[in-house]
Design an enzyme around this catalytic site. Structure first.
Site, PDB file in Angstrom:
ATOM      1  N   ASN A 138       2.288   9.258 -11.553  1.00  0.00           N
ATOM      2  CA  ASN A 138       3.698   9.857 -11.137  1.00  0.00           C
ATOM      3  C   ASN A 138       3.748  10.796 -12.455  1.00  0.00           C
ATOM      4  OD1 ASN A 138       4.999   8.479 -13.821  1.00  0.00           O
ATOM      5  ND2 ASN A 138       4.376   6.701 -12.579  1.00  0.00           N
ATOM      6  N   LYS A 175     -17.108   6.346  -5.065  1.00  0.00           N
ATOM      7  CA  LYS A 175     -16.170   7.543  -4.669  1.00  0.00           C
ATOM      8  C   LYS A 175     -16.175   7.458  -3.273  1.00  0.00           C
ATOM      9  CE  LYS A 175     -15.949  12.311  -4.749  1.00  0.00           C
ATOM     10  NZ  LYS A 175     -16.591  13.752  -4.794  1.00  0.00           N
ATOM     11  N   LYS A 227      17.093  -7.505 -13.975  1.00  0.00           N
ATOM     12  CA  LYS A 227      15.958  -7.675 -14.881  1.00  0.00           C
ATOM     13  C   LYS A 227      16.234  -8.347 -16.259  1.00  0.00           C
ATOM     14  CE  LYS A 227      13.275  -4.237 -12.589  1.00  0.00           C
ATOM     15  NZ  LYS A 227      11.835  -3.267 -12.709  1.00  0.00           N
ATOM     16  N   ASP A 271       5.065   1.152  -8.880  1.00  0.00           N
ATOM     17  CA  ASP A 271       5.378  -0.160  -8.327  1.00  0.00           C
ATOM     18  C   ASP A 271       4.271  -0.609  -7.512  1.00  0.00           C
ATOM     19  OD1 ASP A 271       8.062  -0.322  -9.531  1.00  0.00           O
ATOM     20  OD2 ASP A 271       8.701   1.631  -8.217  1.00  0.00           O
TER      21      ASP A 271
END
Ligand code: CTP
Length: 414
Positions: free
Chosen positions: A218, A299, A355, A289
């Site tokens: 990300n 590969k 959480k 996530d």
């Protein structure tokens, strides 16, 4: 920049000649430069070359023989703010990783407590050797930064990885590291809330392997976590930074820097760090996530994939929700982060409760004056009683110090 003192350590490879250009570039940029050379490196370039470039005597052995002037080598280590090893040969890296001090360069490296930048240069087989890679891992875990090696023409006649980065690139890395140097001594901070507190911080993205060359990631730069780590060190805390892959230079004065790749690695690092003891945890990392359900060992070839490729993903462990509670203690303070683009406050508040976090730092990367990869950011700090502080758009370093200050104030009131 003029005040930053660089100790240029030259070890014995053909790339030593490029270290002469580096010395000149460093001088031109305004650094003060002193040079020490291994005996082997003096076979490639002479100490006189560096002496002429820097205007300083060059250290070449531990005994002061064969040097232009008798030198106290420990004094060189005390003098420097930043050490650059260029070229860093496999041998010098191995010695540094093993704490061996049997020549002037390895001795100075062991005696130097500040930040170190290494520019590895060696034959490609030596670079890929498991021993060198293991040493590199050790050096990274201790906060040593590396630049290169790049691919290109090697002196042994092959075109492969192992070539020392160009002096301009090493200079750029040095300038970046120098910008992160802070002249104030963390241990001279006034006694305060954070003094001596054991603070665990996670930062950066995670890389979830698809195969040995591909990963899912990300856009987190790690800047907020690194800024928090720097601010906590400044405030006198003992900081253990668990960092996903980032190009940032670790702040000075960390207790430990632990680089990790995947969410799984990060979960393991957090579990052991909590077991070892922590007073606070800041989960600033953007933990993926999901992770590829079955990473391939080789590969994956295009021919095998065809026109369309669907990647099967499975959930990663939620570190805050699943790992922290199993390794926690009643006094551990938990600070999480939430990235929300809509209904930020409500969602962050719900996330904090879900959480079991004591505090949550909510941020919207699409808000004006905030975002990925930019210096400024905007955050909202929330606790059990609701919003504690809503920041203006400000540099992440400033926000980090302010977050620590607000947390300390809130805790003192409790
Ligand atoms: N977190 C974690 N483990 C994960 C995912 C996230 O510990 N596998 C932590 C993050 O470090 C952060 C907080 O949980 O402190 C964020 O919670 P999360 O619900 O994942 O927030 P978002 O990533 O914003 O979630 P969503 O994509 O559902 O909005």
């Amino acid at each position: 920049m003029a005040s930053v003192r660089v100790l240029l350590l030259v070890s014995g490879g053909i790339a030593a000649y490029k270290a002469c250009f580096l010395a000149r570039l460093l001088m031109q940029t305004g650094f003060s430069v002193r040079v020490a050379m291994t005996e082997a490196s003096t076979r490639f370039v002479t100490p006189l070359t560096f002496q002429a470039l820097t205007g300083q005597p060059v250290a070449t052995d531990l005994w002061g023989e064969g040097q232009s002037e008798a030198l106290d080598h420990i004094e060189y280590a005390r003098w420097a703010d930043l050490a650059i090893v260029a070229p860093a040969t496999a041998n010098t890296m191995a010695k540094a990783a093993g704490g061996i001090a049997d020549d002037i360069v390895s001795t100075l490296l062991l005696a130097f407590p500040g930040p170190v930048l290494m520019a590895p240069a060696m034959n490609d087989n030596m670079w890929q050797h498991a021993a060198t890679q293991a040493n590199l891992k050790i050096l990274h875990s201790r906060g040593v930064a590396t630049v290169g090696p790049g691919e290109g023409w090697l002196a042994c006649g092959t075109v492969s990885q192992g070539r020392m980065s160009e002096p301009e690139d090493i200079l750029a890395a040095a300038v970046e590291m120098a910008a992160g140097l802070d002249s104030s001594e963390p241990d001279k901070m006034p006694e305060g809330f954070w003094t001596g507190k054991r603070v665990l911080i996670t930062a950066g993205p995670t890389h979830e392997p698809i195969d040995p060359v591909r990963y899912v990631a990300n856009r987190s730069s790690g800047a907020m976590g690194f800024a928090l780590a720097a601010a906590a060190v400044q405030a006198g805390a003992k900081v253990h930074l668990v960092a996903g892959p980032t190009s940032l230079v670790a702040p000075r004065g960390l207790e430990r820097l632990e680089p990790v790749q995947s969410a799984d690695d990060m979960a393991g690092a957090v579990a052991s760090a909590l077991e070892a003891g922590a007073d606070w945890i800041f989960m600033a990392a953007a933990v993926a996530d999901y992770t590829p359900a079955e990473p391939a060992s080789g590969k994956i070839k295009k021919e095998a994939l065809g026109d369309q490729w669907s990647l099967q993903m499975k959930p990663n462990p939620d570190i805050l929700a699943q790992v922290v509670p199993n390794h926690s203690h009643p006094d551990l303070k938990i600070v999480g982060f939430a990235l929300e683009t809509d209904d930020m406050m409500q969602r962050a508040a719900a996330k904090r409760r879900a959480k079991n976090m004591n505090y949550i730092v909510a941020n919207n990367p699409t808000a004006e004056g905030a975002g990925f990869g930019v210096v400024n950011h905007q955050v909202t700090l929330m606790g059990e009683a609701g919003v504690i502080w809503q920041s203006e758009s400000a540099p992440k370093g400033q926000l980090a110090s302010e977050i620590l200050k607000r947390l300390a104030d809130t805790e003192k009131e409790i």
